[in-house]
Design a protein around this motif. Structure first.
Motif, PDB file in Angstrom:
ATOM      1  N   ILE A   1       0.946  -1.201  -0.099  1.00 45.08           N
ATOM      2  CA  ILE A   1      -0.216  -0.074   0.144  1.00 45.08           C
ATOM      3  C   ILE A   1       0.921   1.262  -0.052  1.00 45.08           C
ATOM      4  CG2 ILE A   1      -1.757   1.288   1.341  1.00 45.08           C
ATOM      5  CD1 ILE A   1      -2.375  -1.326   2.737  1.00 45.08           C
ATOM      6  N   THR A   2       0.656   2.121  -0.990  1.00 45.69           N
ATOM      7  CA  THR A   2       1.348   3.619  -0.827  1.00 45.69           C
ATOM      8  C   THR A   2       0.490   4.468  -0.752  1.00 45.69           C
ATOM      9  OG1 THR A   2       1.374   3.822  -3.225  1.00 45.69           O
ATOM     10  CG2 THR A   2       2.917   2.607  -2.392  1.00 45.69           C
ATOM     11  N   THR A   3       0.886   5.665  -0.122  1.00 50.31           N
ATOM     12  CA  THR A   3       0.308   7.108  -0.399  1.00 50.31           C
ATOM     13  C   THR A   3       0.790   8.083  -1.278  1.00 50.31           C
ATOM     14  OG1 THR A   3      -0.115   6.902   2.226  1.00 50.31           O
ATOM     15  CG2 THR A   3      -0.192   9.019   1.308  1.00 50.31           C
ATOM     16  N   ASP A   4       2.229   8.049  -1.205  1.00 48.53           N
ATOM     17  CA  ASP A   4       2.806   8.911  -2.320  1.00 48.53           C
ATOM     18  C   ASP A   4       3.587   8.331  -3.331  1.00 48.53           C
ATOM     19  OD1 ASP A   4       1.906  11.067  -0.798  1.00 48.53           O
ATOM     20  OD2 ASP A   4       3.621  10.957   0.555  1.00 48.53           O
ATOM     21  N   GLY A   5       3.656   6.886  -3.595  1.00 48.96           N
ATOM     22  CA  GLY A   5       4.243   5.977  -4.412  1.00 48.96           C
ATOM     23  C   GLY A   5       5.383   5.547  -4.127  1.00 48.96           C
ATOM     24  N   VAL A   6       5.973   4.809  -4.682  1.00 48.23           N
ATOM     25  CA  VAL A   6       7.486   4.109  -4.503  1.00 48.23           C
ATOM     26  C   VAL A   6       8.001   3.483  -5.649  1.00 48.23           C
ATOM     27  CG1 VAL A   6       6.455   1.730  -3.737  1.00 48.23           C
ATOM     28  CG2 VAL A   6       8.414   2.483  -2.501  1.00 48.23           C
ATOM     29  N   HIS A   7       9.449   3.389  -5.446  1.00 49.91           N
ATOM     30  CA  HIS A   7      10.208   2.488  -6.415  1.00 49.91           C
ATOM     31  C   HIS A   7      10.946   1.497  -5.680  1.00 49.91           C
ATOM     32  CE1 HIS A   7      10.105   5.481 -10.086  1.00 49.91           C
ATOM     33  NE2 HIS A   7       9.676   5.987  -9.065  1.00 49.91           N
ATOM     34  N   LEU A   8      10.632   0.066  -6.249  1.00 50.25           N
ATOM     35  CA  LEU A   8      11.175  -0.975  -5.315  1.00 50.25           C
ATOM     36  C   LEU A   8      12.137  -1.859  -6.409  1.00 50.25           C
ATOM     37  CD1 LEU A   8       8.001  -2.135  -3.571  1.00 50.25           C
ATOM     38  CD2 LEU A   8       9.733  -0.902  -2.768  1.00 50.25           C
ATOM     39  N   LEU A   9      13.299  -2.405  -6.022  1.00 50.15           N
ATOM     40  CA  LEU A   9      13.719  -3.602  -6.783  1.00 50.15           C
ATOM     41  C   LEU A   9      13.337  -4.816  -6.305  1.00 50.15           C
ATOM     42  CD1 LEU A   9      15.721  -4.235  -8.995  1.00 50.15           C
ATOM     43  CD2 LEU A   9      17.591  -4.348  -7.032  1.00 50.15           C
ATOM     44  N   ILE A  10      12.763  -5.854  -6.905  1.00 50.40           N
ATOM     45  CA  ILE A  10      12.150  -7.033  -6.355  1.00 50.40           C
ATOM     46  C   ILE A  10      12.799  -8.167  -7.074  1.00 50.40           C
ATOM     47  CG2 ILE A  10       9.980  -8.201  -5.635  1.00 50.40           C
ATOM     48  CD1 ILE A  10       8.551  -5.689  -5.989  1.00 50.40           C
ATOM     49  N   ILE A  11      13.497  -8.911  -6.102  1.00 50.48           N
ATOM     50  CA  ILE A  11      14.059 -10.340  -6.693  1.00 50.48           C
ATOM     51  C   ILE A  11      13.281 -11.511  -6.160  1.00 50.48           C
ATOM     52  CG2 ILE A  11      16.055 -11.616  -6.762  1.00 50.48           C
ATOM     53  CD1 ILE A  11      17.737  -9.038  -6.289  1.00 50.48           C
ATOM     54  N   ASP A  12      12.664 -12.264  -7.100  1.00 47.53           N
ATOM     55  CA  ASP A  12      12.171 -13.514  -6.575  1.00 47.53           C
ATOM     56  C   ASP A  12      12.672 -14.888  -7.208  1.00 47.53           C
ATOM     57  OD1 ASP A  12      10.306 -13.015  -8.700  1.00 47.53           O
ATOM     58  OD2 ASP A  12       8.959 -11.789  -7.047  1.00 47.53           O
ATOM     59  N   GLY A  13      12.443 -16.084  -7.114  1.00 42.94           N
ATOM     60  CA  GLY A  13      12.528 -16.914  -7.701  1.00 42.94           C
ATOM     61  C   GLY A  13      12.769 -18.315  -6.920  1.00 42.94           C
ATOM     62  N   ASP A  14      13.008 -19.289  -7.485  1.00 40.45           N
ATOM     63  CA  ASP A  14      12.787 -20.775  -7.122  1.00 40.45           C
ATOM     64  C   ASP A  14      13.805 -20.969  -5.800  1.00 40.45           C
ATOM     65  OD1 ASP A  14      11.570 -21.442  -9.116  1.00 40.45           O
ATOM     66  OD2 ASP A  14      13.067 -22.591 -10.255  1.00 40.45           O
ATOM     67  N   PHE A  15      14.702 -20.139  -5.575  1.00 44.37           N
ATOM     68  CA  PHE A  15      15.603 -20.222  -4.284  1.00 44.37           C
ATOM     69  C   PHE A  15      14.872 -19.829  -3.226  1.00 44.37           C
ATOM     70  CE2 PHE A  15      16.160 -15.828  -5.907  1.00 44.37           C
ATOM     71  CZ  PHE A  15      16.420 -14.929  -4.666  1.00 44.37           C
ATOM     72  N   LEU A  16      13.913 -19.244  -3.208  1.00 40.40           N
ATOM     73  CA  LEU A  16      12.980 -18.842  -2.210  1.00 40.40           C
ATOM     74  C   LEU A  16      11.822 -19.516  -1.807  1.00 40.40           C
ATOM     75  CD1 LEU A  16      12.600 -14.931  -2.766  1.00 40.40           C
ATOM     76  CD2 LEU A  16      13.896 -15.950  -1.136  1.00 40.40           C
ATOM     77  N   ASN A  17      11.781 -20.794  -2.678  1.00 49.17           N
ATOM     78  CA  ASN A  17      10.766 -22.002  -2.223  1.00 49.17           C
ATOM     79  C   ASN A  17      11.678 -23.016  -1.431  1.00 49.17           C
ATOM     80  OD1 ASN A  17       9.109 -24.177  -2.207  1.00 49.17           O
ATOM     81  ND2 ASN A  17       8.200 -23.747  -4.420  1.00 49.17           N
ATOM     82  N   PRO A  18      10.928 -23.055   0.076  1.00 54.27           N
ATOM     83  CA  PRO A  18      11.370 -23.981   0.783  1.00 54.27           C
ATOM     84  C   PRO A  18      11.576 -25.436   0.201  1.00 54.27           C
ATOM     85  CG  PRO A  18      10.127 -22.373   2.125  1.00 54.27           C
ATOM     86  CD  PRO A  18       9.854 -22.344   0.675  1.00 54.27           C
TER      87      PRO A  18
END
Length: 118
Positions: free
Chosen positions: A98-115
């Motif tokens: 949720i943002t009020t004024d906006g945001v810039h994010l770098l998001i990394i995801d993938g198989d390595f985050l699956n237990p």
């Protein structure tokens, strides 16, 4: 577990096409680079953005600019500000942004985050 080999390369985010994803309110703009088992995104949430779903995917998130509230389905909240990160594995939380004024994010995801892959 997939162990991709990625040759050295730079990513010029200015050359990566933006895709638009409507939220419950506001819009998210994604620029995405994908490799086998790995996704890297520059994500911009507009002002007054609320995600339209609860996400259970794991992420490594770095806040580049602005501020975002991370709401968990249990009602707890945390704030991510410029220079801060959060990390979570797949299936360990139901969260949304949720943002009020906006945001810039770098998001990394993938198989390595699956237990289940470890």
């Amino acid at each position: 577990m997939v162990n991709p080999t990625i040759a050295f390369q730079t990513i010029d985010w200015k050359s990566i096409a933006r895709t638009e994803h409507k939220g419950e309110t506001g819009i998210a703009y994604w620029q995405t680079v994908e490799f086998e088992g790995l996704r890297i995104r520059h994500v911009e949430y507009s002002k007054n953005y609320t995600a339209d779903h609860w996400c259970q995917k794991g992420h490594i998130v770095y806040c580049l600019k602005g501020e975002v509230v991370n709401e968990l389905e249990d009602g707890s909240r945390s704030i991510l500000r410029e220079g801060m990160s959060y990390v979570v594995s797949d299936g360990l939380s139901s969260h949304r942004s949720i943002t009020t004024d906006g945001v810039h994010l770098l998001i990394i995801d993938g198989d390595f985050l699956n237990p289940g892959n470890n």
